[in-house]
Design a protein around this motif. Structure first.
Motif, PDB file in Angstrom:
ATOM      1  N   SER A 274     -12.239  23.901   1.296  1.00  0.00           N
ATOM      2  CA  SER A 274     -13.263  24.844   0.585  1.00  0.00           C
ATOM      3  C   SER A 274     -11.026  25.496  -0.532  1.00  0.00           C
ATOM      4  N   GLY A 275     -10.617  24.968   0.430  1.00  0.00           N
ATOM      5  CA  GLY A 275      -8.758  24.930  -0.610  1.00  0.00           C
ATOM      6  C   GLY A 275      -7.903  26.401  -0.204  1.00  0.00           C
ATOM      7  N   LYS A 276      -8.074  26.226   1.313  1.00  0.00           N
ATOM      8  CA  LYS A 276      -7.248  26.910   2.356  1.00  0.00           C
ATOM      9  C   LYS A 276      -5.796  26.667   2.262  1.00  0.00           C
ATOM     10  N   THR A 277      -5.385  25.063   2.007  1.00  0.00           N
ATOM     11  CA  THR A 277      -4.526  25.475   2.047  1.00  0.00           C
ATOM     12  C   THR A 277      -3.246  25.377   0.487  1.00  0.00           C
ATOM     13  N   ALA A 278      -4.046  24.966  -0.694  1.00  0.00           N
ATOM     14  CA  ALA A 278      -3.451  25.059  -1.925  1.00  0.00           C
ATOM     15  C   ALA A 278      -3.802  26.970  -2.302  1.00  0.00           C
ATOM     16  N   LEU A 279      -4.831  27.431  -1.319  1.00  0.00           N
ATOM     17  CA  LEU A 279      -4.646  29.257  -1.990  1.00  0.00           C
ATOM     18  C   LEU A 279      -3.045  29.796  -0.803  1.00  0.00           C
ATOM     19  N   ALA A 280      -3.562  29.323  -0.085  1.00  0.00           N
ATOM     20  CA  ALA A 280      -1.933  30.082   1.409  1.00  0.00           C
ATOM     21  C   ALA A 280      -0.729  29.623   0.259  1.00  0.00           C
TER      22      ALA A 280
ATOM     23  N   PRO B  54      -6.046  19.003  -6.767  1.00  0.00           N
ATOM     24  CA  PRO B  54      -5.008  18.431  -6.257  1.00  0.00           C
ATOM     25  C   PRO B  54      -4.045  17.938  -6.901  1.00  0.00           C
ATOM     26  N   GLU B  55      -4.915  17.001  -7.711  1.00  0.00           N
ATOM     27  CA  GLU B  55      -3.954  15.654  -9.014  1.00  0.00           C
ATOM     28  C   GLU B  55      -3.207  16.480  -9.629  1.00  0.00           C
TER      29      GLU B  55
ATOM     30  N   GLU C 280       1.447  20.965 -11.474  1.00  0.00           N
ATOM     31  CA  GLU C 280       1.925  22.155 -10.754  1.00  0.00           C
ATOM     32  C   GLU C 280       1.899  23.358 -12.227  1.00  0.00           C
ATOM     33  N   SER C 281       1.485  22.628 -13.014  1.00  0.00           N
ATOM     34  CA  SER C 281       2.403  23.402 -14.025  1.00  0.00           C
ATOM     35  C   SER C 281       0.579  24.924 -14.645  1.00  0.00           C
ATOM     36  N   GLU C 282       0.284  23.880 -13.966  1.00  0.00           N
ATOM     37  CA  GLU C 282      -1.147  24.892 -14.227  1.00  0.00           C
ATOM     38  C   GLU C 282      -1.380  25.892 -13.607  1.00  0.00           C
ATOM     39  N   ASN C 283      -1.387  26.867 -14.195  1.00  0.00           N
ATOM     40  CA  ASN C 283      -0.979  28.182 -13.442  1.00  0.00           C
ATOM     41  C   ASN C 283      -2.607  28.651 -12.544  1.00  0.00           C
TER      42      ASN C 283
END
Length: 573
Positions: free
Chosen positions: A18-24, A176-177, A180-183
């Motif tokens: 669900s994207g927990k790690t990306a959110l953290a 994930p791909e 990083e510049s995407e806010n």
């Protein structure tokens, strides 16, 4: 003086992917040691395996008191994989505020439901985060978000999180791909919501020190550092702490909280504790505590409640995965309730009264339990349920845990893809049994009884004050142990079992007040017909067996027997 830092532990829970790690990661500014999928096997699988930790610092919001200060959110990124539910349960015990992350394109999934259950047991407040809104086409995005928000509100209606905030974000637009510049979208709004939900958690420095260690590593020239969250009590420089699993005691040499040396830490704090001469390989995760404050138990009495989403009955003698403190072991359960007269007694929190009598139950009593079969026939829709129920848990191997702690029972062997909640019950450990021979030394103190009801028939009258009975006992039963027990005839007379009669399990009943004339007639007629029929008159025989079976006089024997009474005594009130 250093500015005040208030630490609030936020659990990030949700279904896998669900994207927990990306959110953290999007929320966090300071990474703590255990942060972000650090385990090599976790990176390879792209799943959080261990409780990852990171933190976010922001100015103290006005509702949390005056003056300068910082609010630190420690983000506890809990794994979502079904088989890792054990880890989540470990993490849930240290969570002040829960973020339930939902993939907006999928909505509630099995583990989201399980996370909700854990949240209700272990935590007071929740924020729902609808993640991955970048996957919704822009034109339809707003209406899709509104639709899912309504759906979530409906799901939460009957939980303690009814009306909690629901925020839509895209933690990592493009997946994930993406560069990083995407806010991230919506994350600063989410931080404001978290600030509005933050509260001063009730922290208690009293009581025994207990810390959940999630990480252990050595630093050259310093010693071994154990990082974790303090579950109860407090710790100071120079204190002795015990590692109960290893029965080792060590002295606290130094302590740090987020890279700052400290001399004291208390309940709810995230801290690193340094000790010397201890091999970090011996303890990857586990508990450390005030020496001697935990006990290692083989069985326990708990008070419990069934989890509403669990399908099917909870049955005595069934095996469950039992999570106690930080360990999960297999255990067998036996359910019991108050004696029927005490069903409405006030609930006793955190104590168990060994003086009282309790009634054995084949299963946990709930609105849908089977024990209501006979009531259905009597049209009594309302099943009487006790206000409190208990269980005896017997563990397959001993567990080390605090004296009063949260217990969760689950069926983790259920197919993880099946769309069912695998958490079955939750409760509080009231009394642990430390003795390995608890079945002899401890269980006899537990007064759980079964009600027994046996029925037989009167064979014939001996005289006005006694009859012979049959079919109450098997032939091989030792009738002596039943002598003196009271019985009742279906015609209303009270009797007392006087002894055996002959060899085939028949017995004599004394009727102190004498047989009623009607009963005597009934029985004399029946036995006369029998003797006539014996003389070879077949038509009569058919008739008599009809009559005979139409009106036999039955004998009822009621008694209770305590389940753990070694002498198996029969007791009548």
């Amino acid at each position: 003086a250093a500015p005040r830092v208030l630490n609030v532990n936020v659990g990030v829970l949700g279904h896998i992917d669900s994207g927990k790690t990306a959110l953290a990661r999007a929320l966090s500014t300071t990474g703590s040691t255990a942060a972000f999928d650090r385990a090599p096997q976790s990176r390879a699988r792209g799943i959080t395996l261990d409780l990852g930790f990171s933190c976010l610092r922001t100015a103290l919001p006005p509702q949390l008191g005056p003056g300068p200060g910082e609010l630190q959110f420690t983000l506890v990124d809990c794994p979502g994989h079904a088989s890792l539910i054990r880890t989540i349960i470990g993490g849930a015990q240290i969570i002040d505020l829960m973020m339930l992350v939902i993939d907006v394109t999928k909505g509630m999934q099995t583990q989201s439901a399980e996370c909700l259950v854990i949240g209700q047991i272990a935590c007071q407040k929740m924020v729902v985060v609808l993640n991955k809104i970048d996957l919704l086409p822009e034109g339809k995005r707003q209406s899709a978000i509104e639709k899912m928000t309504k759906k979530m509100q409906k799901t939460l209606e009957n939980t303690k999180f009814c009306g909690c905030p629901i925020v839509a974000v895209a933690a990592k637009p493009g997946g994930p791909e993406a560069p990083e510049s995407e806010n991230p979208l919506g994350v600063s709004e989410l931080i404001e919501v978290l600030k509005s939900q933050a509260y001063l958690p009730s922290r208690d420095p009293l009581g025994h020190f207990l810390m959940a260690v999630d990480h252990c590593f050595s630093i050259k020239g310093q010693g071994t550092v154990m990082t974790g969250t303090i579950l109860s009590g407090s710790v100071s420089l120079g204190d002795n702490v015990e590692i109960p699993a290893l029965k080792v005691t060590k002295k606290v040499k130094s302590m740090q909280m987020f890279h700052t040396p400290v001399t004291y830490a208390m309940q709810g704090d995230r801290v690193g504790i340094c000790v010397t001469q201890f091999d970090p390989k011996l303890l990857e995760r586990g508990l450390i505590c005030t020496p001697e404050s935990l006990h290692t138990i083989h069985a326990a009495v708990i008070s419990l409640k069934k989890i509403q989403y669990f399908r099917g009955p909870l049955q005595t003698k069934a095996k469950f995965h039992i999570t106690v403190g930080h360990e999960t072991v297999m255990g067998r359960v036996m359910f019991f309730s108050p004696a029927p007269a005490d069903f409405n007694e006030e609930i006793q929190e955190n104590v168990f009264d060994f003086e009282k009598d309790y009634l054995y139950q084949e299963e946990y009593l709930s609105k849908d339990s089977n024990s209501s079969e006979e009531n259905k026939e009597n049209d009594q829709a309302e099943v009487q349920l006790p206000r409190q129920q208990w269980a005896l848990l017997e563990f397959e191997k001993p567990v080390t845990c605090p004296k009063l702690c949260l217990v969760i029972g689950s069926k983790l062997d259920t197919d993880i893809h099946a769309n069912t909640c695998r958490l079955a019950f939750h409760g509080v450990l009231l009394q642990g049994m430390e003795d390995k021979n608890y079945t002899e030394t401890f269980l006899p103190k537990l007064k759980v009884y079964k009600l027994k009801h046996k029925e037989g028939q009167v064979e014939r009258v001996m005289d006005d004050y006694s009859v012979i009975g049959r079919s109450l006992f098997k032939k091989e039963t030792n009738i002596q142990i039943f002598v003196g027990l009271k019985v009742q005839l279906s015609t209303g007379e009270d009797g007392i079992i006087d002894g055996g009669f002959g060899q085939s399990g028949k017995f004599k009943i004394r009727i102190p007040d004498g047989l009623k004339p009607d009963t005597k007639m009934l029985l004399t007629v029946a036995s006369k017909k029998k003797s006539k029929a014996g003389k070879g008159d077949t038509t009569k025989e058919d008739e008599s067996s009809k009559n005979d079976s139409a009106q036999p006089v039955t004998i009822s024997l009621l008694f209770k027997r305590y389940v753990f009474d070694t002498q198996k005594k029969m007791i009548q009130s």
